[in-house]
Write a protein that holds these residues in place. Structure first.
Motif, PDB file in Angstrom:
ATOM      1  N   SER A   1       0.819  -1.209   0.000  1.00  0.00           N
ATOM      2  CA  SER A   1       0.000   0.000   0.000  1.00  0.00           C
ATOM      3  C   SER A   1       0.852   1.259   0.000  1.00  0.00           C
ATOM      4  CB  SER A   1      -0.924  -0.013   1.219  1.00  0.00           C
ATOM      5  OG  SER A   1      -1.724   1.139   1.264  1.00  0.00           O
TER       6      SER A   1
ATOM      7  N   LYS B   1       1.171   3.783  -3.439  1.00  0.00           N
ATOM      8  CA  LYS B   1       0.217   4.730  -2.849  1.00  0.00           C
ATOM      9  C   LYS B   1      -0.760   5.249  -3.906  1.00  0.00           C
ATOM     10  CE  LYS B   1       0.022   9.052  -0.232  1.00  0.00           C
ATOM     11  NZ  LYS B   1       0.797  10.184   0.316  1.00  0.00           N
TER      12      LYS B   1
ATOM     13  N   ASP C   1      -3.712  -0.013  -2.634  1.00  0.00           N
ATOM     14  CA  ASP C   1      -3.800   0.913  -1.514  1.00  0.00           C
ATOM     15  C   ASP C   1      -5.249   1.100  -1.086  1.00  0.00           C
ATOM     16  OD1 ASP C   1      -3.037   2.757   0.412  1.00  0.00           O
ATOM     17  OD2 ASP C   1      -3.012   4.442  -0.987  1.00  0.00           O
TER      18      ASP C   1
ATOM     19  N   SER D   1      -6.507  -2.062   0.621  1.00  0.00           N
ATOM     20  CA  SER D   1      -5.891  -2.216   1.936  1.00  0.00           C
ATOM     21  C   SER D   1      -6.574  -1.333   2.966  1.00  0.00           C
ATOM     22  CB  SER D   1      -4.404  -1.890   1.865  1.00  0.00           C
ATOM     23  OG  SER D   1      -3.733  -2.782   1.006  1.00  0.00           O
ATOM     24  N   ARG D   2      -6.812  -0.080   2.590  1.00  0.00           N
ATOM     25  CA  ARG D   2      -7.469   0.834   3.521  1.00  0.00           C
ATOM     26  C   ARG D   2      -8.915   0.429   3.779  1.00  0.00           C
ATOM     27  NH1 ARG D   2      -6.242   6.729   1.306  1.00  0.00           N
ATOM     28  NH2 ARG D   2      -6.194   5.636  -0.698  1.00  0.00           N
ATOM     29  N   SER D   3      -9.552  -0.172   2.760  1.00  0.00           N
ATOM     30  CA  SER D   3     -10.921  -0.671   2.963  1.00  0.00           C
ATOM     31  C   SER D   3     -10.916  -1.827   3.952  1.00  0.00           C
ATOM     32  CB  SER D   3     -11.509  -1.134   1.622  1.00  0.00           C
ATOM     33  OG  SER D   3     -11.565  -0.060   0.704  1.00  0.00           O
TER      34      SER D   3
ATOM     35  N   MET E   1      -8.946  -2.176   6.439  1.00  0.00           N
ATOM     36  CA  MET E   1      -8.837  -1.606   7.791  1.00  0.00           C
ATOM     37  C   MET E   1     -10.222  -1.349   8.376  1.00  0.00           C
ATOM     38  SD  MET E   1      -5.930   1.341   7.452  1.00  0.00           S
ATOM     39  CE  MET E   1      -4.580   1.205   6.289  1.00  0.00           C
ATOM     40  N   GLN E   2     -11.075  -0.741   7.551  1.00  0.00           N
ATOM     41  CA  GLN E   2     -12.405  -0.369   8.030  1.00  0.00           C
ATOM     42  C   GLN E   2     -13.282  -1.599   8.236  1.00  0.00           C
ATOM     43  OE1 GLN E   2     -12.877   2.759   8.814  1.00  0.00           O
ATOM     44  NE2 GLN E   2     -10.872   3.319   8.000  1.00  0.00           N
TER      45      GLN E   2
ATOM     46  N   GLY F   1      -6.330  -4.268  11.000  1.00  0.00           N
ATOM     47  CA  GLY F   1      -6.503  -2.854  10.695  1.00  0.00           C
ATOM     48  C   GLY F   1      -5.466  -1.937  11.336  1.00  0.00           C
TER      49      GLY F   1
ATOM     50  N   ARG G   1      -2.370  -0.070   9.312  1.00  0.00           N
ATOM     51  CA  ARG G   1      -2.230   1.388   9.339  1.00  0.00           C
ATOM     52  C   ARG G   1      -0.837   1.797   9.820  1.00  0.00           C
ATOM     53  NH1 ARG G   1      -6.006   2.199  12.490  1.00  0.00           N
ATOM     54  NH2 ARG G   1      -7.661   2.428  10.944  1.00  0.00           N
TER      55      ARG G   1
ATOM     56  N   ARG H   1       1.793   0.896   7.060  1.00  0.00           N
ATOM     57  CA  ARG H   1       1.677   1.805   5.911  1.00  0.00           C
ATOM     58  C   ARG H   1       2.234   3.191   6.238  1.00  0.00           C
ATOM     59  NH1 ARG H   1      -1.823   5.648   3.915  1.00  0.00           N
ATOM     60  NH2 ARG H   1      -2.078   5.671   1.629  1.00  0.00           N
ATOM     61  N   THR H   2       1.841   3.732   7.403  1.00  0.00           N
ATOM     62  CA  THR H   2       2.301   5.075   7.788  1.00  0.00           C
ATOM     63  C   THR H   2       3.812   5.101   7.983  1.00  0.00           C
ATOM     64  OG1 THR H   2       0.190   5.505   8.894  1.00  0.00           O
ATOM     65  CG2 THR H   2       2.049   6.916   9.482  1.00  0.00           C
TER      66      THR H   2
END
Length: 320
Positions: free
Chosen positions: A120, A124, A129, A132-134, A136-137, A194, A198, A201-202
């Motif tokens: 991710s 970016k 990406d 991946s963020r989906s 998390m949620q 999740g 995060r 990734r950060t």
């Protein structure tokens, strides 16, 4: 590093003391008379008075608390009224189940979060990406008990790939042991991916902006070497700290999953203690879990500070 470690140890001790006071006072206050709970409503006043005296219940609460803490220092967590056994023995008997769930679920979560987090960050804004963020949620939104029931209905009862309930000790059958903990561990891992994803990734995005990454690209190093050997290595501190905190949380947060899959772990032991109003068992189990969580959190915090001296410097510690 020494000053930073002393600060963290002092903070951990304060947490343990605070939890012990709250646990003792609240449980003794809301539970009612422990002697009456043990003898029943048919007991005479003389019998109640005799048992209260033998248990020390006629003493002020702070003297009762000090006596309880003194026993804890001698590894005497009391005797369960429900099981008639030492609380520490009951906890240690069930610890391997909860520990197995926590270890396997964290391994699953780390592998998934590591792969998806790096991908991710490197890609970016791409579809990877976004997915991946989906994830998390989704992982944070879906209740664990619901996922567990779906797995039981489809994979255990439908496909019969895994047992629907129960625990097999590794000494009896290692294959059966893995099968018995795989589904509940997967349920826990879905909920833990999740925050880990995060964090990876950060941290990876920050690591990829460093000068040494640019130098590696200028030198024409292979992409895998740039992203894995240099990028990921510089981004490990924060995810490892998050993983340590999550692992500590899992030791006391498996109650729902253990109940859904009928696993004899710590979480289910606490639930039984609540249902049966076994205050001694509940107090001992809560204190054991608290000590384990605080210790693991402390070790994760110290490991992160050792890997990243800037954390210690930001808090006024000595980087040496």
């Amino acid at each position: 590093m020494l000053n930073y470690a002393i600060k963290r140890i002092n903070g951990a001790l304060l947490v343990v003391v605070a939890v012990s006071v709250i646990t003792f006072v609240m449980l003794t206050q809301i539970s009612g008379n422990a002697a009456m709970l043990a003898l029943g409503t048919d007991a005479t006043a003389e019998q109640l008075a005799q048992l209260e005296h033998s248990l020390g219940l006629d003493l002020p609460w702070y003297l009762q608390y000090l006596g309880w803490v003194k026993n804890l220092f001698h590894l005497d967590f009391g005797t369960s009224a429900l099981y008639g056994e030492n609380v520490l023995t009951l906890v240690l008997q069930r610890l391997p189940v909860t520990l197995s769930l926590a270890v396997l679920s964290m391994l699953m979560a780390l592998i998934a979060a590591g792969f998806l987090g790096v991908a991710s960050a490197v890609k970016k804004g791409s579809i990877i990406d976004i997915l991946s963020r989906s994830l998390m949620q989704i992982g944070a939104a879906i209740p664990g008990f619901w996922i567990g029931l779906i797995f039981i209905i489809y994979l255990a009862l439908g496909k019969k790939w895994f047992p629907a309930s129960g625990f097999v000790a590794p000494g009896d059958s290692f294959t059966g042991y893995l099968q018995s903990i795989f589904l509940p561990s997967l349920v826990l891992a879905i909920g833990e991916v999740g925050p880990l994803l995060r964090a990876v990734r950060t941290s990876m995005l920050q690591s990829l902006q460093q000068d040494y990454i640019l130098m590696a690209k200028v030198q024409g190093l292979p992409a895998w070497k740039i992203y894995i050997k240099y990028g990921l290595r510089g981004a490990l501190a924060a995810p490892l700290n998050v993983a340590g905190m999550q692992f500590a949380k899992l030791l006391g947060g498996t109650t729902v999953v253990e109940s859904v899959f009928s696993l004899p772990g710590l979480g289910r032991l606490v639930l039984v203690a609540v249902e049966q109003r076994d205050i001694v068992l509940l107090q001992g189990a809560v204190m054991f879990i608290t000590l384990a969580v605080v210790l693991i959190s402390l070790l994760a915090d110290l490991l992160t500070a050792w890997m990243n001296p800037r954390i210690r410097l930001n808090e006024g510690g000595n980087a040496a």
